[in-house]
Design an enzyme around this catalytic site. Structure first.
Site, mmCIF file in Angstrom:
data_model
loop_
_atom_site.group_PDB
_atom_site.id
_atom_site.type_symbol
_atom_site.label_atom_id
_atom_site.label_comp_id
_atom_site.label_asym_id
_atom_site.label_seq_id
_atom_site.Cartn_x
_atom_site.Cartn_y
_atom_site.Cartn_z
ATOM 1 N N ASP A 413 0.672 -1.220 -0.079
ATOM 2 C CA ASP A 413 0.049 -0.092 -0.029
ATOM 3 C C ASP A 413 1.008 1.306 -0.004
ATOM 4 O OD1 ASP A 413 -2.365 1.392 0.086
ATOM 5 O OD2 ASP A 413 -3.113 0.697 1.866
ATOM 6 N N GLU A 416 2.637 7.029 -2.613
ATOM 7 C CA GLU A 416 2.249 8.156 -3.231
ATOM 8 C C GLU A 416 2.811 9.408 -2.645
ATOM 9 O OE1 GLU A 416 -1.052 5.057 -3.457
ATOM 10 O OE2 GLU A 416 -0.110 6.374 -1.836
ATOM 11 N N ASP A 478 -8.781 3.482 -3.211
ATOM 12 C CA ASP A 478 -10.159 3.707 -2.482
ATOM 13 C C ASP A 478 -11.410 4.093 -3.345
ATOM 14 O OD1 ASP A 478 -8.332 2.891 -0.447
ATOM 15 O OD2 ASP A 478 -8.026 4.760 0.379
#
Length: 752
Positions: A413, A416, A478
């Site tokens: 995950d 970014e 998401d």
């Protein structure tokens, strides 16, 4: 960014310099070098001032041309760069008084010397060009210097790709900033930014700049794509197809082919969800519930709270919740499951690893040498510096330790939120370039650690950039629990697969919120007809019996279907690994000659043969386009005539799922799991094969090798059949026909 103010003016504080003529040209070592003043040279006095640009044209491989435009070249080299795979081919270079040309394969760059412009020619036609004032060197009082290029768009030319973008599928009319952000799936931000686009006119463009690239797609100039970067140079590649598939094959040859995920990864993944409360008993209750309801499962995923709060990541199981992790993992494996755990590349200050990583220089630093920290996501967290080889080895060591414990996969995950101000990377990398490039290093370390430890690897990665397709699988991030978000997720996935990524997934039911039952059921069908399938949420679980009993039936129905289709799906995955052509394909990719397919973003091809059109409405209505030919409804076996739009209602145990005419579709003998012997008792069904037409299908082994190949030719009402490879029994059927298939006696079996 935009530099002009309409057609004639420049933005305030902007000065633009455009190439005027080629003053000098020379060819050496397979490269054409052009010395290009930004004003015409009338006399010697005109040579006394600049700027003057240097344009270099070369070729890294057949049908690909590289252009580098630079102003000042005495600066320190900026790193990192996107790795590329070059061949030893040398292009043909020709110089005369009027033109300079560089030819690689079928693609030629033609430069007009007297009034500078650059054309790309293939098949005797200009496919795109940089016209007058297309190339520019910009000085902005407010923002510094930039180099831009503008390539023309023809009438009816559409632009696709640029990463996983959730905005309109066709990018014309959009300003796209290639800059990785954690923005969800409902805005123009993207987790996976890729400075590559292709068009429906036979070519693609890869801007080899890891930093922020600004694309003005038919906006600054509505008949051009402009791309620009800050600084003194710009490098890009034009890739000739001419078909979209060929463009992606060549682009992924240049930047890396997708690895082949293991067969088990294509089965259903179930997670704990994010902030829900769970322990081993909770996990077992889910697994028992799945087993009692005959719901097949391949992977169980533990999200963030397998570790203690405030300690992400210390890579240690929370002993209060999971007192016996090794035993638990053994018990899960005993159920026939693989196990995935969540990680990210951040080390919270409370983590037991923080002090070690800080002291040994494994964390990103500020310019004063202190550790770069902030409180966003995890209090006091630092960021692992993957430009430090020792940090990579340290991080990989923790992955291998968990793998030895029994972890089979990692959800990689984040990646970014990489800062650019007041940072110092171990190897001196440029902070602007590292922002987008960071997930390449992060996922590469984890992927290779798994491969070294187990011989196979499958990630569930969120952030990415060019080249990250080599480290699958990627998921969409998401999304909300709405039909609108379901549709935007598919748009993002199709944009990503048109950007070189072979496999893609998404959170079934949506991540944020509790989906209504009707949405959950429709998203379940969509999710299980994707390359990879995961049930995951934020604050609520995603087991189907929490919604209604029909949700259980829908999950079972489509899970069984996907598992039966695994001989077909895994062979498509092998093809993706070998060619770079994605499993989930925008209709444009499979039917480039059909203009009706150029805009479609609510349906796709799953491999060569299956058309999938998810249902995106509460009223059960599906609206989809069927290309020419007689297709077959996979569920009913009924023919569906193409060349038209279809509007029909579908129950929850169905959806538009059509088989392309001329297909041989292999289905397996097992529906309880995704990983099995695909060649054992396979059923091969012939769909709408015309007289004289030949079709071929390959049945793979679990390692991706060829088990056997079947070639079928229709001759009147009979079929000539040839089998090569391993001699395996199979059942041959003709769709819509009962009884035995008439096979010609001249058929052969070739055993290797």
């Amino acid at each position: 960014m935009k530099f002009t103010d309409g057609n004639w003016l420049l933005q305030p504080g902007v000065k633009a310099n455009y190439p005027a003529e080629v003053f000098e040209a020379q060819a050496q070592n397979g490269e054409l070098e052009l010395y290009v003043p930004t004003r015409h040279i009338r006399h010697r006095g005109d040579t006394l001032e600049g700027p003057v640009l240097t344009v270099r044209v070369s070729s890294p491989m057949q049908d690909v041309l590289r252009v580098r435009v630079s102003h000042f070249e005495g600066l320190h080299p900026r790193t990192p760069d996107f790795p590329i795979f070059e061949s030893s081919d040398v292009p043909e270079i020709h110089l005369d008084e009027d033109f300079a040309t560089v030819t690689s394969g079928q693609l030629t760059a033609r430069i007009h010397r007297k009034n500078y412009s650059l054309e790309f020619v293939a098949g005797g036609e200009v496919i795109t060009r940089s016209p007058s004032r297309g190339t520019g060197y910009i000085r902005s009082d407010q923002h510094g210097t930039f180099v831009h290029e503008q390539l023309t768009l023809g009438v009816g030319e559409n632009v696709y790709g640029l990463g996983e973008r959730f905005t309109s599928f066709v990018k014309n009319g959009q300003n796209v900033e290639v800059w990785n952000r954690d923005g969800g799936t409902g805005s123009d931000q993207a987790y996976k930014n890729v400075p590559f686009y292709l068009t429906n006119k036979g070519y693609g463009v890869f801007v080899r700049q890891p930093e922020q690239v600004s694309f003005e797609v038919a906006t600054e100039k509505v008949s051009r794509v402009q791309f620009s970067v800050a600084g003194e140079s710009l490098e890009y590649y034009v890739i000739y197809g001419p078909t979209p598939k060929e463009i992606l094959q060549k682009y992924t040859t240049l930047t890396g082919k997708p690895a082949l995920p293991p067969a088990w990864s294509f089965g259903l993944w179930l997670t704990t969800s994010f902030t829900t409360s769970y322990d081993e008993n909770t996990v077992n209750s889910f697994l028992d519930g799945m087993q009692e309801r005959n719901l097949p499962l391949s992977v169980f995923h533990f999200d963030c709270f397998w570790m203690k709060a405030f300690r992400w990541c210390d890579f240690e199981w929370d002993s209060e919740v999971f007192p016996d992790p090794e035993g638990m993992l053994d018990r899960l494996h005993g159920r026939g499951l693989k196990v995935c755990v969540w990680i990210n590349p951040y080390i919270a200050q409370r983590s037991s690893l923080f002090r070690e990583a800080a002291e040994k220089g494994y964390l990103l630093k500020r310019k004063d040498g202190s550790v770069w920290q902030w409180d966003l996501w995890q209090p006091g967290m630092g960021i692992v510096d993957f430009t430090n080889p020792a940090a990579c080895e340290w991080f990989a060591g923790h992955m291998k330790r968990l793998s030895k414990m029994g972890v089979d996969s990692f959800k990689t995950d984040f990646g970014e939120r990489i800062p650019t101000e007041d940072v110092q990377w171990f190897d001196g990398s440029d902070p602007q370039r590292m922002h987008n490039f960071y997930p390449y290093l992060y996922n590469k370390v984890v992927f290779e650690a798994l491969q070294e430890e187990t011989g196979e690897a499958a990630l569930f990665a969120r952030s990415a950039t060019a080249g990250c397709q080599q480290f699958p699988v990627h998921w969409g991030g998401d999304c909300d629990s709405t039909f609108e978000s379901m549709a935007e997720s598919l748009r993002g996935g199709l944009s990503l697969t048109l950007s070189g990524f072979g496999y893609w997934s998404h959170d079934i039911g949506g991540f944020e919120g509790m989906p209504p039952a009707e949405l959950y059921k429709r998203w379940t069908a969509f999710g299980l007809m994707s390359s990879h399938s995961r049930l995951h949420g934020s604050t609520s679980y995603r087991v189907p019996w929490l919604f209604d009993e029909e949700s259980v039936d829908v999950l079972r129905h489509f899970s069984y279907l996907k598992n039966r289709l695994m001989p077909y799906l895994f062979q498509q995955a092998v093809h993706t690994h070998q060619t770079g052509i994605p499993m989930m394909r925008a209709m444009l990719l499979e039917f480039p000659e059909d203009p009706a397919c150029h805009m479609l973003d609510r349906q796709y091809m799953l491999g060569d043969s299956l058309l999938v059109a998810p249902v995106f409405s509460k009223d059960n209505l599906a609206e989809y386009y069927v290309p020419e030919g007689t297709w077959t409804d996979l569920f009913t076996g009924l023919p569906v005539e193409g060349g038209r739009w279809v509007r029909e209602q579908y129950g929850f145990l169905s959806m538009p799922l059509l088989v392309k005419p001329g297909s041989l579709l292999v289905t397996g003998s097992t529906e309880a799991r995704a990983e099995y012997d695909y060649g054992e008792d396979a059923v091969i069904t012939i769909y709408q094969l015309r007289d004289g037409e030949t079709a071929r299908v390959t049945v793979p082994t679990l390692s991706g090798e060829v088990d056997y190949t079947l070639t079928v030719t229709r001759v009147g009402d009979a079929y000539q059949v040839q089998q090569s490879g391993n001699l395996r029994p199979y059942e041959l059927k003709v769709a819509g026909q009962s009884g035995p298939v008439k096979v010609l006696p001249a058929s052969e079996v070739v055993v290797l």
